[in-house]
Motif scaffolding. Structure first.
Motif, PDB file in Angstrom:
ATOM      1  N   ALA A  57       0.836  -1.206   0.000  1.00  0.00           N
ATOM      2  CA  ALA A  57       0.000   0.000   0.000  1.00  0.00           C
ATOM      3  C   ALA A  57       0.868   1.253   0.000  1.00  0.00           C
ATOM      4  O   ALA A  57       0.543   2.253  -0.660  1.00  0.00           O
ATOM      5  N   ALA A  58       1.982   1.208   0.734  1.00  0.00           N
ATOM      6  CA  ALA A  58       2.881   2.356   0.756  1.00  0.00           C
ATOM      7  C   ALA A  58       3.546   2.555  -0.602  1.00  0.00           C
ATOM      8  O   ALA A  58       3.700   3.686  -1.070  1.00  0.00           O
ATOM      9  N   VAL A  59       3.924   1.449  -1.249  1.00  0.00           N
ATOM     10  CA  VAL A  59       4.547   1.558  -2.567  1.00  0.00           C
ATOM     11  C   VAL A  59       3.565   2.163  -3.566  1.00  0.00           C
ATOM     12  O   VAL A  59       3.933   3.039  -4.362  1.00  0.00           O
ATOM     13  N   ARG A  60       2.307   1.724  -3.515  1.00  0.00           N
ATOM     14  CA  ARG A  60       1.302   2.302  -4.417  1.00  0.00           C
ATOM     15  C   ARG A  60       1.131   3.791  -4.153  1.00  0.00           C
ATOM     16  O   ARG A  60       1.008   4.600  -5.094  1.00  0.00           O
ATOM     17  N   ALA A  61       1.129   4.177  -2.888  1.00  0.00           N
ATOM     18  CA  ALA A  61       0.999   5.594  -2.556  1.00  0.00           C
ATOM     19  C   ALA A  61       2.198   6.391  -3.060  1.00  0.00           C
ATOM     20  O   ALA A  61       2.056   7.533  -3.529  1.00  0.00           O
TER      21      ALA A  61
END
Length: 287
Positions: A57-61
């Motif tokens: 989720a952090a990578v997508r953000a």
């Protein structure tokens, strides 16, 4: 403006790098740093690597941060497709339908609004354009890909047809003339005081060009050398007639290992912290 003497202070947002080079105004480029995202340590904060163990989720953000920056710089939506880099020489042509994750270590396009993107965290990102601004390319150059010819392969996308029926001397002259039409920007990478390699790495480069030996300094232990990755890349580019070289000059401000607050470094952080993030270098045509 002097080639190969660019400061590392040219920024876009946060402390990201923007090439200081005489590219046409419609050629846009940037290189992220580790700053400006949401990832937790040891991937803090703008990790763009999908495969390093970070929270997906952090990578997508973080990719959304990069996407927004590209869109804002272009004034229009930009298509962004990352590569699955394998330290090879494949060059992937990109268009607006290109999907992410294809095996390649370089990419190229002639289409506006399509960002050629490579990721790195010690390997060398190289961005290319021609003076006319009709094509751009990006290459991921670790030592294996560099020795195998990833930069030469990326350059071939700018002159894809070899003149037929010409002697090698004539072909070399044409290649040199074509090289003069190319601008190259070298991003941050592991520096010459931090990149320890073995005899096999030195041999791989010196077998192709004995002059490569000057980019290796004895480390003081048998079979160990300090290698200048950016210097080796500049040598390979000059051999193809490319003399308009900008960005990384091998000095400490460009070293990913030496600048922990600004750059990710796989060699510095993976053993010590359990992982390292990835930065992205992007180049695209406006339109």
């Amino acid at each position: 403006m002097k080639a190969e003497s660019e400061s590392v202070t040219h920024t876009l947002i946060h402390d990201w790098l923007r090439p200081d080079w005489p590219a046409p105004a419609h050629v846009h480029a940037l290189c992220t740093t580790r700053n400006g995202g949401v990832s937790a340590p040891p991937f803090d904060s703008l990790n763009l690597g999908h495969h390093v163990g970070d929270d997906p989720a952090a990578v997508r953000a973080n990719w959304a941060v990069l996407q927004a920056a590209l869109d804002a710089a272009a004034g229009r939506p930009v298509h962004l497709a990352w590569l699955h880099q394998v330290h090879g020489t494949v060059v992937q042509p990109l268009d607006c339908a290109s999907v992410p994750g294809r095996d390649a270590d370089a990419c190229t396009t002639t289409l506006p609004g399509v960002a050629c993107t490579v990721m790195a965290a010690d390997c060398l990102p190289v961005l290319l354009t021609n003076r006319a601004g009709t094509r751009v390319a990006a290459a991921h150059a670790g030592w294996r890909g560099l020795a195998a010819g990833v930069l030469e392969a990326a350059l071939q996308s700018f002159w894809q047809e070899t003149p037929a029926g010409q002697a090698p001397e004539a072909i070399n002259t044409v290649a040199s003339q074509r090289g003069q039409e190319i601008l190259a920007w070298l991003g941050p990478c592991i520096g010459p005081q931090a990149f320890e390699v073995g005899d096999e790495v030195r041999a791989a480069f010196c077998a192709q060009d004995p002059q490569a030996a000057r980019h290796f300094q004895p480390q003081g232990r048998a079979g160990k050398w300090l290698a200048d990755l950016a210097g080796l890349a500049r040598q390979r580019l000059r051999a193809q007639g490319v003399t308009a070289l900008y960005g990384n000059d091998g000095s400490t401000p460009w070293c990913t290992v030496a600048n922990a607050s600004r750059f990710f470094s796989h060699r510095r952080d993976s053993a010590r912290l359990g992982g390292s993030g990835r930065m992205a270098a992007c180049i695209w045509l406006g339109g």
